[in-house]
Design a protein around this motif. Structure first.
Motif, PDB file in Angstrom:
ATOM      1  N   GLY A 120       7.794  -2.158  -8.332  1.00  0.00           N
ATOM      2  CA  GLY A 120       7.559  -1.710  -6.969  1.00  0.00           C
ATOM      3  C   GLY A 120       8.346  -2.557  -5.982  1.00  0.00           C
ATOM      4  N   SER A 121       8.077  -2.343  -4.697  1.00  0.00           N
ATOM      5  CA  SER A 121       8.748  -3.144  -3.662  1.00  0.00           C
ATOM      6  C   SER A 121       8.382  -4.608  -3.823  1.00  0.00           C
ATOM      7  CB  SER A 121       8.327  -2.654  -2.274  1.00  0.00           C
ATOM      8  OG  SER A 121       8.793  -1.360  -2.035  1.00  0.00           O
ATOM      9  N   ILE A 122       9.401  -5.459  -3.835  1.00  0.00           N
ATOM     10  CA  ILE A 122       9.149  -6.890  -3.980  1.00  0.00           C
ATOM     11  C   ILE A 122       8.863  -7.509  -2.617  1.00  0.00           C
ATOM     12  CG2 ILE A 122      10.554  -7.068  -6.060  1.00  0.00           C
ATOM     13  CD1 ILE A 122      12.808  -8.194  -4.330  1.00  0.00           C
ATOM     14  N   ASN A 123       8.207  -8.666  -2.623  1.00  0.00           N
ATOM     15  CA  ASN A 123       7.896  -9.436  -1.412  1.00  0.00           C
ATOM     16  C   ASN A 123       6.982  -8.687  -0.441  1.00  0.00           C
ATOM     17  OD1 ASN A 123       9.599 -11.519  -2.337  1.00  0.00           O
ATOM     18  ND2 ASN A 123      11.392 -10.542  -1.402  1.00  0.00           N
ATOM     19  N   ILE A 124       6.212  -7.707  -0.942  1.00  0.00           N
ATOM     20  CA  ILE A 124       5.195  -7.049  -0.115  1.00  0.00           C
ATOM     21  C   ILE A 124       3.836  -7.401  -0.711  1.00  0.00           C
ATOM     22  CG2 ILE A 124       4.225  -4.852   0.665  1.00  0.00           C
ATOM     23  CD1 ILE A 124       6.987  -3.708   0.791  1.00  0.00           C
ATOM     24  N   VAL A 125       3.066  -8.160   0.042  1.00  0.00           N
ATOM     25  CA  VAL A 125       1.760  -8.636  -0.423  1.00  0.00           C
ATOM     26  C   VAL A 125       0.728  -7.525  -0.262  1.00  0.00           C
ATOM     27  CG1 VAL A 125      -0.065 -10.336  -0.072  1.00  0.00           C
ATOM     28  CG2 VAL A 125       2.333 -10.990   0.256  1.00  0.00           C
ATOM     29  N   PRO A 126       0.060  -7.100  -1.324  1.00  0.00           N
ATOM     30  CA  PRO A 126      -0.990  -6.078  -1.181  1.00  0.00           C
ATOM     31  C   PRO A 126      -2.134  -6.586  -0.307  1.00  0.00           C
ATOM     32  CG  PRO A 126      -0.327  -6.332  -3.474  1.00  0.00           C
ATOM     33  CD  PRO A 126       0.277  -7.484  -2.728  1.00  0.00           C
ATOM     34  N   ALA A 157      -4.347  -0.838  -6.783  1.00  0.00           N
ATOM     35  CA  ALA A 157      -5.723  -0.571  -7.209  1.00  0.00           C
ATOM     36  C   ALA A 157      -5.781   0.548  -8.240  1.00  0.00           C
ATOM     37  CB  ALA A 157      -6.588  -0.216  -5.999  1.00  0.00           C
ATOM     38  N   GLN A 158      -4.741   1.391  -8.287  1.00  0.00           N
ATOM     39  CA  GLN A 158      -4.661   2.472  -9.277  1.00  0.00           C
ATOM     40  C   GLN A 158      -3.795   2.095 -10.478  1.00  0.00           C
ATOM     41  OE1 GLN A 158      -3.879   6.406  -7.350  1.00  0.00           O
ATOM     42  NE2 GLN A 158      -3.867   5.217  -5.465  1.00  0.00           N
ATOM     43  N   GLY A 159      -3.336   0.839 -10.475  1.00  0.00           N
ATOM     44  CA  GLY A 159      -2.486   0.382 -11.566  1.00  0.00           C
ATOM     45  C   GLY A 159      -1.065   0.885 -11.477  1.00  0.00           C
ATOM     46  N   GLU A 160      -0.639   1.265 -10.280  1.00  0.00           N
ATOM     47  CA  GLU A 160       0.712   1.809 -10.074  1.00  0.00           C
ATOM     48  C   GLU A 160       1.568   0.851  -9.259  1.00  0.00           C
ATOM     49  OE1 GLU A 160       1.884   4.425 -11.407  1.00  0.00           O
ATOM     50  OE2 GLU A 160       0.259   5.833 -11.815  1.00  0.00           O
ATOM     51  N   LYS A 161       2.879   0.895  -9.532  1.00  0.00           N
ATOM     52  CA  LYS A 161       3.837   0.145  -8.727  1.00  0.00           C
ATOM     53  C   LYS A 161       4.777   1.152  -8.055  1.00  0.00           C
ATOM     54  CE  LYS A 161       3.819  -4.003 -11.615  1.00  0.00           C
ATOM     55  NZ  LYS A 161       3.117  -4.856 -10.637  1.00  0.00           N
ATOM     56  N   VAL A 162       4.841   1.113  -6.746  1.00  0.00           N
ATOM     57  CA  VAL A 162       5.622   2.092  -5.994  1.00  0.00           C
ATOM     58  C   VAL A 162       6.544   1.374  -5.015  1.00  0.00           C
ATOM     59  CG1 VAL A 162       5.501   3.999  -4.341  1.00  0.00           C
ATOM     60  CG2 VAL A 162       3.857   3.876  -6.208  1.00  0.00           C
ATOM     61  N   VAL A 163       7.773   1.851  -4.934  1.00  0.00           N
ATOM     62  CA  VAL A 163       8.694   1.353  -3.911  1.00  0.00           C
ATOM     63  C   VAL A 163       8.289   1.992  -2.583  1.00  0.00           C
ATOM     64  CG1 VAL A 163      11.090   1.313  -3.140  1.00  0.00           C
ATOM     65  CG2 VAL A 163      10.558   1.062  -5.570  1.00  0.00           C
ATOM     66  N   PHE A 164       8.151   1.187  -1.550  1.00  0.00           N
ATOM     67  CA  PHE A 164       7.715   1.688  -0.248  1.00  0.00           C
ATOM     68  C   PHE A 164       8.873   2.414   0.422  1.00  0.00           C
ATOM     69  CE2 PHE A 164       6.875   1.147   4.351  1.00  0.00           C
ATOM     70  CZ  PHE A 164       5.633   1.762   4.411  1.00  0.00           C
ATOM     71  N   ARG A 165       8.731   3.727   0.554  1.00  0.00           N
ATOM     72  CA  ARG A 165       9.774   4.560   1.160  1.00  0.00           C
ATOM     73  C   ARG A 165       9.151   5.363   2.302  1.00  0.00           C
ATOM     74  NH1 ARG A 165      10.671   5.331  -4.567  1.00  0.00           N
ATOM     75  NH2 ARG A 165      12.675   4.451  -5.235  1.00  0.00           N
ATOM     76  N   CYS A 166       9.319   4.882   3.504  1.00  0.00           N
ATOM     77  CA  CYS A 166       8.764   5.555   4.680  1.00  0.00           C
ATOM     78  C   CYS A 166       9.857   6.443   5.280  1.00  0.00           C
ATOM     79  CB  CYS A 166       8.281   4.528   5.699  1.00  0.00           C
ATOM     80  SG  CYS A 166       7.349   5.239   7.045  1.00  0.00           S
ATOM     81  N   ILE A 167       9.591   7.733   5.406  1.00  0.00           N
ATOM     82  CA  ILE A 167      10.627   8.685   5.808  1.00  0.00           C
ATOM     83  C   ILE A 167      10.765   8.789   7.316  1.00  0.00           C
ATOM     84  CG2 ILE A 167      11.432  11.068   5.607  1.00  0.00           C
ATOM     85  CD1 ILE A 167      11.425   9.418   2.976  1.00  0.00           C
TER      86      ILE A 167
END
Length: 294
Positions: free
Chosen positions: A70-76, A122-132
């Protein structure tokens, strides 16, 4: 995050190479390269194929988009987000006020990116943050997030081609005319990294269409549609018209009745990037703006 797509080849696509077919489906060169380098990224009948494979009628092409990082350096950060809609490809969020989009100096863990990272972790997923479609920190309302690189590249292309219809609602000072179009170029204010202004010599073209919905308490409640998407476009155009947004301290707005710019991303209309279904979302006006309108 893993997304698997299957395409049954009909007469329209038989005879095309996989490369040509994927291009027609909206895949960018970058996404095609990523997929063909993925183990079993391109398969027909369970066998791996290359992008130069010529498709035949009735074949089923399976494309696997696997993003394990997922996106690195983004703290959940465990702060709730209001989800309007979600499927395998997109996430529509109704953003609250006082929420920056991306982490920056002074906003390390309180941004939408942090909240979304926690939601998927929380769902066990890693996602790259892509805001359109991006909103200013204090602008509320609808945002589109792409959950995979394919939906991200298609939606970004749709934004460039103005295929995502955006309607904003705002409260501005004074009684604005009933309707109109503002076609005034916008540039960065000299000696400022934040402020923008109308500049007919150096600015980039910016077009905003507006309709007055209601007059109340020496203010106007206005619906606005963007033809272009310049930074602070609505805020600058309303100031240019002499009707600054209430609460917009950056551009001289009245701060007595609301503690932020009275601007809300009210409606989004667009084709789903994968299914091509027409989607239409509306986010109700938030309480602070509604009190003034009523």
């Amino acid at each position: 995050m893993k997304r698997i797509l299957s395409y049954e080849i009909n007469e329209d696509y038989a005879g095309l190479s996989i490369q040509e077919f994927l291009k027609q489906q909206g895949y960018s060169t970058k996404v095609i390269t990523y997929v063909k380098r993925t183990d079993m990224g391109l398969c027909i009948h369970g066998e791996r194929v290359r992008t130069n494979h010529i498709l035949r009628l009735g074949e089923v092409l399976k494309v696997s988009i696997v993003e394990e990082v997922g996106s690195i350096n983004i703290v959940p950060t465990n702060i709730p987000i209001q989800i309007v809609y979600e499927d395998e490809d997109i996430l529509i969020i109704n953003k609250a006020a006082d929420v920056p989009i991306h982490p920056s100096q002074g906003n390390f863990d309180n941004t939408l990116a942090n909240m979304v990272a926690y939601y998927f972790e929380a769902q066990g997923e890693k996602v790259v943050f892509r805001c359109i479609n991006r909103l200013d920190r204090d602008t509320t309302g609808l945002l589109i997030l792409a959950k995979n690189m394919l939906s991200g590249c298609i939606l970004s292309d749709m934004m460039v081609k103005r295929e995502i219809q955006r309607e904003y609602h705002a409260i501005v000072s004074g009684h604005i005319v009933e309707s109109g179009t503002i076609d005034a170029p916008i540039a960065r204010e000299v000696a400022s990294t934040i402020l923008r202004c109308v500049d007919f010599e150096n600015g980039e073209r910016a077009v905003t269409h507006f309709n007055r919905l209601k007059i109340t308490n020496e203010c106007s409640y206005v619906a606005l549609k963007l033809e272009t998407g310049r930074t602070h476009q609505i805020r600058v155009h309303m100031q240019y018209m002499g009707h600054t947004l209430l609460g917009d301290s950056l551009y001289g707005g009245d701060k007595d009745r609301i503690g932020r710019q009275a601007l809300h991303s009210y409606r989004l209309q667009f084709k789903h990037p994968i299914t091509k279904e027409i989607l239409d979302f509306i986010a109700p006006i938030p309480v602070d703006m509604r009190k003034i309108i009523e």
